[in-house]
Scaffold this active site. Structure first.
Site, PDB file in Angstrom:
ATOM      1  N   GLU A   1      -6.460  -7.719  -0.772  1.00  0.00           N
ATOM      2  CA  GLU A   1      -6.970  -7.719   0.600  1.00  0.00           C
ATOM      3  C   GLU A   1      -8.469  -7.476   0.551  1.00  0.00           C
ATOM      4  O   GLU A   1      -8.911  -6.325   0.450  1.00  0.00           O
ATOM      5  CB  GLU A   1      -6.283  -6.650   1.456  1.00  0.00           C
ATOM      6  CG  GLU A   1      -4.834  -6.938   1.770  1.00  0.00           C
ATOM      7  CD  GLU A   1      -4.264  -5.965   2.803  1.00  0.00           C
ATOM      8  OE1 GLU A   1      -5.051  -5.246   3.458  1.00  0.00           O
ATOM      9  OE2 GLU A   1      -3.026  -5.933   2.947  1.00  0.00           O
TER      10      GLU A   1
ATOM     11  N   GLU B   1       0.828  -1.208   0.000  1.00  0.00           N
ATOM     12  CA  GLU B   1       0.000   0.000   0.000  1.00  0.00           C
ATOM     13  C   GLU B   1       0.864   1.260   0.000  1.00  0.00           C
ATOM     14  O   GLU B   1       0.641   2.200   0.769  1.00  0.00           O
ATOM     15  CB  GLU B   1      -0.962  -0.012   1.191  1.00  0.00           C
ATOM     16  CG  GLU B   1      -2.040  -1.079   1.058  1.00  0.00           C
ATOM     17  CD  GLU B   1      -3.153  -0.954   2.072  1.00  0.00           C
ATOM     18  OE1 GLU B   1      -4.298  -1.256   1.720  1.00  0.00           O
ATOM     19  OE2 GLU B   1      -2.875  -0.551   3.217  1.00  0.00           O
TER      20      GLU B   1
END
Length: 580
Positions: free
Chosen positions: A234, A158
């Site tokens: 995710e 991320e």
């Protein structure tokens, strides 16, 4: 050996379309004797892949060390995935977030001023390369094209939420490829245009992280990934808890509907989490967005398997959804039996303030050192005061909690969460003692890597305090205190207690903690983690492999007040109220 590649719109395994149905299972949050059980339950839910992060700081608590023993045996874990007939995704970071202490970055990285964390900077990249070489040395022979299970390796984590240094990302790719990783590489970011652009890299497959509005998120991902398979790396099916907050859950029907929408689109998925496990020891992280909030010990995450590895309603709902898109085995896991219930008396108290030297080593300092300077997570700081009348004790900043004692008597607590900076002492003469606790390093945002302890000058009135004696408390020593000391009478200050209990078999237990204050607990020397009366978590999970048939020893270090010296094991987990 197999060939795994990225096609025009799908993953290809030996030239045939392959959808990844993955579940997140962190080997470092599960006792190694339970890995096979959790992996098999993933297979029975219909998954074909297991994903894991790799925590740099757990493997390398000091530079030059790379520990792969016990719960850190990544190679053993990946081989067990292969033995179950499943594939694997490895996400080595170097930053992982994951509600893990410091986001997985070692504290020693930050001790050299000016080191450029998560960017293209020579000293940082040199350390990262050392780490990745060690991790990927394990992963390399376990890639799918080498006959192993590993399909994908992720670059950073991320990153678009943190920075936009493309040179840094390219350097990570070069290190990864240079270490012999030949399977496809991926990045992951939240499906927000700016993040996907800043955190992605041309030539590396972009994936997304989200838990709702799947169709919309995938469209955004496709805008920034014109070709190749779509994947949610995710798929958030739950959430984590923080001390003082509620226990988080997500609706089973809503989560299943989102998974159905995701799979109906043809995308691949990694369910985060399939099984959360536990932040054993002192591994849980924290967040600080103006208010410091440490993460609890349980990482149950309201996942398909609960903290103890037992199927939940979400497990069966997800299994039914997956069965619409892929074959699932006929067998389902058996429901869990209640855990043993009984109570034992805690005794033989050993008080820290009575003889701190039994708990660790002393050192003298002209000015107050940080916990980082000491390599400590818990320490006692002592100095003598000589000022007339009551006086104000002040600190620049508390990271994260300090118990204040004067001549052995408790005065109060300085707590980071409350932005405490000062406390009134009833007198300015006497022996001042501060027990300072690191409650977990921030794992997300700009405060990653900050030093721990008491920051800035410590003053009595307007005068800085000097001439400190410091005892670093060796938490690994606490379960062995009674080898060298006799029991004491209960009194003020941190106190270790112990009890024995008899188990019929090596079975999971749940230790009730809501009647205690704040501290840590061990069973047979294994640190279960932190407990705190403020909740929401009210039990500590004791893995069955830690328990022995017959005699067992429970030890706890109570930092606050123990109202009732008893320990009770209960039939199941109690993770707290859903709202406050």
């Amino acid at each position: 050996m197999s060939d795994f590649t990225i096609g025009e719109s799908e993953f290809l395994l030996d030239g045939e379309p392959f959808r990844i149905l993955s579940g997140a299972l962190h080997y470092f949050r599960v006792h190694p004797e339970s890995w096979a059980d959790r992996i098999e339950k993933a297979r029975l839910m219909g998954l074909n892949t297991i994903e894991t992060y790799v925590p740099w700081n757990a493997h390398s608590p000091q530079r030059g060390v790379f520990d792969t023993e016990g719960m850190l045996d990544l190679g053993r874990f990946l081989r067990q995935v292969a033995e179950a007939g499943m594939y694997a995704i490895v996400r080595p970071g170097p930053y992982i977030c994951g509600e893990w202490d410091n986001g997985g970055l070692p504290a020693w990285l930050f001790r050299e001023p000016g080191v450029g964390i998560r960017r293209y900077e020579r000293r940082y990249l040199a350390a990262v390369e050392e780490y990745l070489q060690q991790v990927l040395r394990i992963v390399r022979p376990l890639q799918v094209d080498q006959g192993g299970p590993v399909l994908l390796v992720q670059v950073e984590n991320e990153y678009g939420a943190f920075g936009d240094d493309q040179t840094y990302l390219k350097a990570l790719v070069e290190v990864t490829r240079g270490a012999g990783i030949s399977v496809p590489l991926v990045t992951v970011d939240q499906p927000v245009p700016d993040m996907l652009e800043a955190g992605g890299l041309d030539g590396v497959l972009r994936t997304g992280s989200f838990g709702s509005r799947s169709a919309e998120r995938l469209r955004t991902l496709r805008d920034h990934q014109p070709t190749g398979p779509l994947m949610c790396m995710e798929f958030w099916d739950g959430w984590f808890d923080q001390w003082g907050g509620p226990h988080h859950t997500t609706g089973v029907e809503e989560a299943a509907a989102e998974l159905d929408s995701l799979l109906a689109s043809g995308a691949s998925v990694n369910i985060y989490m399939f099984h959360g496990g536990t932040n054993f020891g002192l591994t849980s992280g924290a967040n600080d967005k103006g208010v410091y909030r440490p993460t609890v010990t349980s990482y149950d995450y309201d996942a398909p398997l609960d903290e103890a590895g037992n199927p939940t309603a979400k497990y069966h709902a997800f299994r039914e959804v997956i069965s619409r898109y892929a074959p699932v085995p006929d067998t389902v896991p058996s429901p869990a039996a209640p855990a043993p219930e009984y109570c034992v008396t805690l005794g033989e108290p050993v008080r820290l303030l009575a003889d701190p030297g039994l708990w660790g080593g002393w050192s003298d300092h002209d000015s107050l050192p940080s916990l980082d300077d000491l390599g400590a997570r818990l320490a006692l700081f002592r100095t003598d005061l000589d000022v007339e009348g009551p006086a104000v004790l002040s600190v620049g900043e508390v990271r994260d909690r300090a118990l204040v004692f004067l001549d052995g008597d408790p005065v109060g607590v300085l707590d980071r969460e409350h932005h405490d900076r000062a406390i009134m002492l009833p007198r300015g003469r006497g022996r001042l003692e501060l027990v300072v606790e690191d409650q977990g390093r921030v794992n997300y945002g700009p405060r990653i890597g900050e030093s721990k302890g008491l920051v800035g000058p410590v003053r009595l009135g307007t005068q800085p305090l000097t001439d400190w004696s410091v005892c670093v408390i060796d938490l690994d020593l606490v379960p062995r205190l009674w080898d060298s000391v006799s029991a004491d009478d209960p009194g003020p200050g941190p106190t270790a207690w112990r009890a024995t209990f008899t188990a019929d078999q090596a079975a999971d237990h749940f230790l009730r903690t809501d009647a205690w204050g704040k501290g840590f607990a061990w069973v047979n020397g294994f640190c279960l983690g932190r407990y705190w009366r403020r909740g929401p978590q009210e039990t500590l999970f004791v893995p069955g492999p830690v328990v022995q048939a017959g005699h067992n020893e429970l030890v706890m270090l109570e930092l606050d007040t123990l109202a009732d010296p008893a320990a009770c094991f209960v039939s199941g987990p109690a993770l707290g109220p859903l709202e406050l």
